[in-house]
Motif scaffolding. Sequence first.
Motif, PDB file in Angstrom:
ATOM      1  N   UNK A  97       0.810  -1.221   0.000  1.00  0.00           N
ATOM      2  CA  UNK A  97       0.000   0.000   0.000  1.00  0.00           C
ATOM      3  C   UNK A  97       0.842   1.268   0.000  1.00  0.00           C
ATOM      4  N   UNK A  98       0.267   2.326  -0.544  1.00  0.00           N
ATOM      5  CA  UNK A  98       0.840   3.676  -0.469  1.00  0.00           C
ATOM      6  C   UNK A  98      -0.340   4.615  -0.272  1.00  0.00           C
ATOM      7  N   UNK A  99      -0.702   4.829   0.971  1.00  0.00           N
ATOM      8  CA  UNK A  99      -1.901   5.603   1.271  1.00  0.00           C
ATOM      9  C   UNK A  99      -3.119   4.714   1.325  1.00  0.00           C
ATOM     10  N   UNK A 100      -3.346   3.939   0.274  1.00  0.00           N
ATOM     11  CA  UNK A 100      -4.403   2.940   0.213  1.00  0.00           C
ATOM     12  C   UNK A 100      -3.839   1.705  -0.469  1.00  0.00           C
ATOM     13  N   UNK A 101      -4.638   0.656  -0.519  1.00  0.00           N
ATOM     14  CA  UNK A 101      -4.183  -0.564  -1.152  1.00  0.00           C
ATOM     15  C   UNK A 101      -3.953  -0.382  -2.644  1.00  0.00           C
ATOM     16  N   UNK A 102      -3.032  -1.177  -3.178  1.00  0.00           N
ATOM     17  CA  UNK A 102      -2.722  -1.123  -4.603  1.00  0.00           C
ATOM     18  C   UNK A 102      -3.888  -1.664  -5.428  1.00  0.00           C
ATOM     19  N   UNK A 103      -4.051  -1.096  -6.622  1.00  0.00           N
ATOM     20  CA  UNK A 103      -5.044  -1.576  -7.576  1.00  0.00           C
ATOM     21  C   UNK A 103      -4.341  -1.814  -8.910  1.00  0.00           C
ATOM     22  N   UNK A 104      -4.477  -3.025  -9.451  1.00  0.00           N
ATOM     23  CA  UNK A 104      -3.868  -3.341 -10.741  1.00  0.00           C
ATOM     24  C   UNK A 104      -4.771  -2.786 -11.834  1.00  0.00           C
ATOM     25  N   UNK A 105      -4.291  -1.749 -12.522  1.00  0.00           N
ATOM     26  CA  UNK A 105      -5.124  -1.049 -13.499  1.00  0.00           C
ATOM     27  C   UNK A 105      -5.032  -1.661 -14.888  1.00  0.00           C
ATOM     28  N   UNK A 106      -3.853  -2.195 -15.246  1.00  0.00           N
ATOM     29  CA  UNK A 106      -3.676  -2.726 -16.596  1.00  0.00           C
ATOM     30  C   UNK A 106      -2.547  -3.748 -16.597  1.00  0.00           C
ATOM     31  N   UNK A 107      -2.718  -4.798 -17.407  1.00  0.00           N
ATOM     32  CA  UNK A 107      -1.705  -5.839 -17.575  1.00  0.00           C
ATOM     33  C   UNK A 107      -1.604  -6.126 -19.065  1.00  0.00           C
ATOM     34  N   UNK A 108      -0.399  -6.000 -19.630  1.00  0.00           N
ATOM     35  CA  UNK A 108      -0.261  -6.188 -21.070  1.00  0.00           C
ATOM     36  C   UNK A 108       1.180  -6.555 -21.409  1.00  0.00           C
ATOM     37  N   UNK A 109       1.441  -6.795 -22.691  1.00  0.00           N
ATOM     38  CA  UNK A 109       2.764  -7.203 -23.157  1.00  0.00           C
ATOM     39  C   UNK A 109       3.278  -6.204 -24.184  1.00  0.00           C
ATOM     40  N   UNK A 110       4.569  -5.889 -24.091  1.00  0.00           N
ATOM     41  CA  UNK A 110       5.211  -5.006 -25.069  1.00  0.00           C
ATOM     42  C   UNK A 110       6.714  -5.193 -24.953  1.00  0.00           C
ATOM     43  N   UNK A 111       7.423  -4.951 -26.031  1.00  0.00           N
ATOM     44  CA  UNK A 111       8.874  -5.079 -25.979  1.00  0.00           C
ATOM     45  C   UNK A 111       9.471  -3.896 -25.228  1.00  0.00           C
ATOM     46  N   UNK A 112      10.398  -4.203 -24.300  1.00  0.00           N
ATOM     47  CA  UNK A 112      10.995  -3.147 -23.490  1.00  0.00           C
ATOM     48  C   UNK A 112      12.472  -3.407 -23.226  1.00  0.00           C
ATOM     49  N   UNK A 113      13.087  -4.296 -24.020  1.00  0.00           N
ATOM     50  CA  UNK A 113      14.525  -4.516 -23.894  1.00  0.00           C
ATOM     51  C   UNK A 113      15.105  -4.853 -25.258  1.00  0.00           C
ATOM     52  N   UNK A 114      16.348  -5.330 -25.286  1.00  0.00           N
ATOM     53  CA  UNK A 114      17.066  -5.482 -26.550  1.00  0.00           C
ATOM     54  C   UNK A 114      16.688  -6.728 -27.343  1.00  0.00           C
TER      55      UNK A 114
END
Length: 229
Positions: free
Chosen positions: A128-145
């Motif tokens: 938590x940070x102030x309130x509990x975490x909420x997972x807003x989005x889950x997806x796939x994309x290239x982010x490395x080499x």
Amino acid sequence: MKKSFLSLAAIFIIFFLGKPESVVADVSLNINEIVRADTLGSHVNKEFTRNEGEGLEVFVNRVAYELYGEEVSRNHPAIETTHWVADVSTIILFFNTIIDDDDAVEGFILFSKDEIKYNLIRIDNYLPAGNGAEIASVFFANADSDPDKELIVLCTWPQRIKLTAEGTLYQTYIYDDLNSSVYQDKLIYLADISGHFGLEFEGWQEGDNVKARYKNASAIRAELKRLGY
């Protein structure tokens, strides 16, 4: 479940460093280590058998009960795909739980090459940070080499501090692609590229309307593309 107070780190960012859009990467990485929990716990190295014809919801509910010994709610709908890793069925799960007396979210992946025997590995814990975490989005994309796509989790925390701020914190977490041929009990967190997106706030802050840049999958994808991935 217990509601925790806003973390000192988040307060520091919002009220002492200025608007979160300007937070530099190294500061956001420090915050990132506060709102994550890297302890593996007792849920790793488990194997689950999916019964013939067993639907996703029934299977996931059974897995959750075996993990926690009771019914638990999910923070995000279960995702089942065969398109992330070649020849592997993957189920992505986020459960609401308690860690150190605070609301938290535990993320897991179940993966299988035969859609019968599924191995469990951890994605991460979200504190938590102030309130509990909420997972807003889950997806796939290239982010490395390499050409394989990474798992990207966008996490949010609603915020309300009387007469000071009201809105939402946003944090992007990027994990290296799953290598099903190598043993691992946890996905590899890519700190540098995750830190590029920082910890952002959108809402009302001390009389100003503040906007976050990376608050959905399309904005994150666009930035990764701009970076050359």
